[in-house]
Design a protein around this motif. Structure first.
Motif, PDB file in Angstrom:
ATOM      1  N   THR A  80       0.871  -1.077  -0.119  1.00  0.00           N
ATOM      2  CA  THR A  80       0.103  -0.116  -0.108  1.00  0.00           C
ATOM      3  C   THR A  80       0.821   1.300  -0.006  1.00  0.00           C
ATOM      4  N   GLY A  81       2.217   1.016   0.186  1.00  0.00           N
ATOM      5  CA  GLY A  81       3.013   2.341   0.545  1.00  0.00           C
ATOM      6  C   GLY A  81       3.335   2.434   1.957  1.00  0.00           C
ATOM      7  N   ALA A  82       2.296   2.089   2.739  1.00  0.00           N
ATOM      8  CA  ALA A  82       2.232   2.567   4.013  1.00  0.00           C
ATOM      9  C   ALA A  82       2.507   1.355   4.963  1.00  0.00           C
ATOM     10  N   HIS A  83       2.393   0.138   4.607  1.00  0.00           N
ATOM     11  CA  HIS A  83       2.363  -0.810   5.347  1.00  0.00           C
ATOM     12  C   HIS A  83       3.661  -1.872   5.183  1.00  0.00           C
ATOM     13  N   ASP A  84       4.133  -2.536   6.016  1.00  0.00           N
ATOM     14  CA  ASP A  84       5.267  -3.445   5.893  1.00  0.00           C
ATOM     15  C   ASP A  84       5.118  -4.770   4.918  1.00  0.00           C
ATOM     16  N   VAL A  85       5.791  -4.910   4.069  1.00  0.00           N
ATOM     17  CA  VAL A  85       5.727  -5.885   2.974  1.00  0.00           C
ATOM     18  C   VAL A  85       6.824  -6.848   3.217  1.00  0.00           C
ATOM     19  N   VAL A  86       7.679  -6.689   4.066  1.00  0.00           N
ATOM     20  CA  VAL A  86       8.780  -7.722   4.627  1.00  0.00           C
ATOM     21  C   VAL A  86      10.078  -7.506   3.878  1.00  0.00           C
ATOM     22  N   PHE A  87       9.602  -7.741   2.545  1.00  0.00           N
ATOM     23  CA  PHE A  87      10.821  -7.492   1.371  1.00  0.00           C
ATOM     24  C   PHE A  87      10.623  -6.617   0.531  1.00  0.00           C
ATOM     25  N   PRO A  88      10.935  -5.349   0.933  1.00  0.00           N
ATOM     26  CA  PRO A  88      10.475  -4.099  -0.109  1.00  0.00           C
ATOM     27  C   PRO A  88      11.132  -3.967  -1.105  1.00  0.00           C
ATOM     28  N   ARG A  89      12.131  -4.797  -1.448  1.00  0.00           N
ATOM     29  CA  ARG A  89      12.804  -4.879  -2.906  1.00  0.00           C
ATOM     30  C   ARG A  89      12.145  -6.015  -3.837  1.00  0.00           C
ATOM     31  N   ALA A  90      11.502  -6.732  -3.275  1.00  0.00           N
ATOM     32  CA  ALA A  90      11.063  -7.994  -4.117  1.00  0.00           C
ATOM     33  C   ALA A  90      10.252  -7.373  -5.143  1.00  0.00           C
ATOM     34  N   PRO A  91      10.253  -8.371  -6.208  1.00  0.00           N
ATOM     35  CA  PRO A  91       9.223  -8.172  -7.189  1.00  0.00           C
ATOM     36  C   PRO A  91       7.813  -8.356  -6.732  1.00  0.00           C
ATOM     37  N   ARG A  92       6.747  -7.719  -7.335  1.00  0.00           N
ATOM     38  CA  ARG A  92       5.373  -7.855  -7.006  1.00  0.00           C
ATOM     39  C   ARG A  92       4.690  -8.745  -7.939  1.00  0.00           C
ATOM     40  N   VAL A  93       3.584  -9.435  -7.250  1.00  0.00           N
ATOM     41  CA  VAL A  93       2.392  -9.980  -8.237  1.00  0.00           C
ATOM     42  C   VAL A  93       1.154  -9.202  -8.022  1.00  0.00           C
ATOM     43  N   SER A  94       0.530  -9.300  -9.189  1.00  0.00           N
ATOM     44  CA  SER A  94      -0.924  -8.546  -9.108  1.00  0.00           C
ATOM     45  C   SER A  94      -2.059  -9.455  -8.959  1.00  0.00           C
ATOM     46  N   LEU A  95      -2.815  -8.789  -7.991  1.00  0.00           N
ATOM     47  CA  LEU A  95      -4.059  -9.842  -7.642  1.00  0.00           C
ATOM     48  C   LEU A  95      -5.156  -8.556  -7.534  1.00  0.00           C
ATOM     49  N   TYR A  96      -6.416  -9.202  -7.727  1.00  0.00           N
ATOM     50  CA  TYR A  96      -7.717  -8.463  -7.539  1.00  0.00           C
ATOM     51  C   TYR A  96      -7.550  -7.336  -8.563  1.00  0.00           C
ATOM     52  N   TRP A  97      -7.720  -6.198  -8.025  1.00  0.00           N
ATOM     53  CA  TRP A  97      -7.914  -4.878  -8.810  1.00  0.00           C
ATOM     54  C   TRP A  97      -6.169  -4.330  -9.236  1.00  0.00           C
ATOM     55  N   ASP A  98      -5.461  -5.393  -9.667  1.00  0.00           N
ATOM     56  CA  ASP A  98      -4.055  -5.234 -10.095  1.00  0.00           C
ATOM     57  C   ASP A  98      -3.320  -4.487  -8.813  1.00  0.00           C
ATOM     58  N   TRP A  99      -3.721  -4.978  -7.888  1.00  0.00           N
ATOM     59  CA  TRP A  99      -2.883  -4.395  -6.516  1.00  0.00           C
ATOM     60  C   TRP A  99      -1.586  -5.217  -6.387  1.00  0.00           C
ATOM     61  N   PRO A 100      -0.538  -4.593  -6.199  1.00  0.00           N
ATOM     62  CA  PRO A 100       0.868  -5.183  -5.891  1.00  0.00           C
ATOM     63  C   PRO A 100       1.113  -5.748  -4.434  1.00  0.00           C
ATOM     64  N   TYR A 101       1.423  -7.280  -4.503  1.00  0.00           N
ATOM     65  CA  TYR A 101       1.601  -8.086  -3.430  1.00  0.00           C
ATOM     66  C   TYR A 101       2.933  -8.554  -3.355  1.00  0.00           C
ATOM     67  N   VAL A 102       3.614  -8.688  -2.408  1.00  0.00           N
ATOM     68  CA  VAL A 102       5.037  -9.343  -2.454  1.00  0.00           C
ATOM     69  C   VAL A 102       4.571 -10.884  -1.801  1.00  0.00           C
ATOM     70  N   LEU A 103       5.027 -11.722  -2.647  1.00  0.00           N
ATOM     71  CA  LEU A 103       4.506 -13.323  -2.496  1.00  0.00           C
ATOM     72  C   LEU A 103       5.945 -14.027  -2.027  1.00  0.00           C
ATOM     73  N   VAL A 104       5.902 -14.663  -1.066  1.00  0.00           N
ATOM     74  CA  VAL A 104       7.166 -15.442  -0.452  1.00  0.00           C
ATOM     75  C   VAL A 104       6.651 -16.724  -0.073  1.00  0.00           C
ATOM     76  N   GLU A 105       7.466 -17.685  -0.467  1.00  0.00           N
ATOM     77  CA  GLU A 105       7.062 -19.038  -0.028  1.00  0.00           C
ATOM     78  C   GLU A 105       7.946 -19.296   1.470  1.00  0.00           C
ATOM     79  N   ALA A 106       7.165 -19.618   2.486  1.00  0.00           N
ATOM     80  CA  ALA A 106       7.661 -19.656   3.858  1.00  0.00           C
ATOM     81  C   ALA A 106       6.636 -20.633   4.577  1.00  0.00           C
ATOM     82  N   GLY A 107       6.241 -20.106   5.584  1.00  0.00           N
ATOM     83  CA  GLY A 107       5.368 -21.104   6.542  1.00  0.00           C
ATOM     84  C   GLY A 107       4.661 -20.416   7.647  1.00  0.00           C
ATOM     85  N   PRO A 108       4.065 -21.270   8.686  1.00  0.00           N
ATOM     86  CA  PRO A 108       3.136 -20.551   9.318  1.00  0.00           C
ATOM     87  C   PRO A 108       4.093 -19.801  10.307  1.00  0.00           C
ATOM     88  N   GLU A 109       5.198 -20.154  10.951  1.00  0.00           N
ATOM     89  CA  GLU A 109       5.819 -19.501  11.894  1.00  0.00           C
ATOM     90  C   GLU A 109       6.419 -18.149  11.341  1.00  0.00           C
TER      91      GLU A 109
END
Length: 186
Positions: A80-109
Motif C-alpha cells: 500500500t506504500g504505508a504498510h510493511d511488505v517484509v521484502f521491500p525490494r522484491a518483485p510484486r505479483v498483481s491480484l484483484y484490481w492490479d494490487w501489488p503483493y510481495v509473495l514469499v514461500e515460507a510457513g506458518p511461523e
C-alpha cells in the motif's frame, strides 16, 4: 528469485503461483470478491475487541495448521506504500484490481512473525494480507479496505474456526455479503 532473511533464502513467488486466484474472483460484496469460488466452505473472521492481535492470529494459524499437512505456505503482503511488505525490494505479483503483493514461500511461523510494521486491519498484527498452503487446500485473504479476513477451504477447516471463540469465524455462503455482523465498511 530468492531473498534472504533469518539466515536463509526464501523463494519469491510469481504470477503463476497465484494464477488460480487472479482473475477468478468477482467484484462485489460477497466472499468471492476475495476468495475464488472453488472451495467447499467459506467464512469470515476478525479480531474481537477483547482479544489481542497476537492471540487472535495465533489461534487462526493454529487452527489452520491442524488441518494442513506439513508443507510450505505462500505469504502475500499487499504493498500500500504505508504498510510493511517484509521484502521491500522484491518483485510484486498483481491480484484483484492490479494490487501489488510481495509473495514469499515460507510457513506458518513466518506468517506470525515476519511483519513488524503492522497492517491495514487496525495497524497491528503480523499476519500477511493473503496466505495459503502449497496444496491450495484453503485460502485466507483480507482485502485492502476490509477489517476482516475471508477464508475458503474444506468444511472441517471452517468448522474448526467456527468452534474457536478466539478465531471469531462465521461461516457464510458464497453469494452472501461477507461483512461480519457488527462491522461496517469504510
Amino acid at each position: 528469485m530468492q531473498v534472504s532473511k533469518d539466515g536463509r533464502d526464501w523463494r519469491i513467488g510469481a504470477a503463476a503461483d497465484v494464477g488460480w486466484i487472479a482473475g477468478h474472483t468477482t467484484a462485489g460484496v460477497s466472499i468471492t470478491t476475495a476468495i475464488p469460488p472453488v472451495f467447499d466452505a467459506y467464512a469470515t473472521t476478525y479480531q474481537a475487541d477483547d482479544v489481542t492481535a497476537a492471540a487472535y492470529e495465533q489461534a487462526l494459524v493454529e487452527d489452520l495448521i491442524t488441518h494442513t499437512p506439513d508443507q510450505p505456505w505462500w505469504l502475500a503482503y499487499l504493498d500500500t506504500g504505508a504498510h510493511d511488505v517484509v521484502f521491500p525490494r522484491a518483485p510484486r505479483v498483481s491480484l484483484y484490481w492490479d494490487w501489488p503483493y510481495v509473495l514469499v514461500e515460507a510457513g506458518p511461523e513466518q506468517a506470525l512473525t515476519w511483519r513488524t510494521g503492522g497492517h491495514m486491519r487496525h495497524g497491528r498484527g503480523a499476519l500477511p494480507d493473503l496466505f495459503f498452503p502449497a496444496d491450495r487446500s484453503w485460502l485466507v485473504s483480507a482485502l485492502w479496505d476490509d477489517a476482516w479476513a475471508c477464508i475458503g477451504g474444506p468444511a472441517p477447516v471452517i468448522h474448526t474456526l467456527e468452534r474457536d471463540p478466539v478465531a471469531n469465524a462465521r461461516q457464510i455462503r458464497p453469494d452472501e455479503d461477507a461483512l461480519p455482523p457488527g462491522l461496517t465498511r469504510e
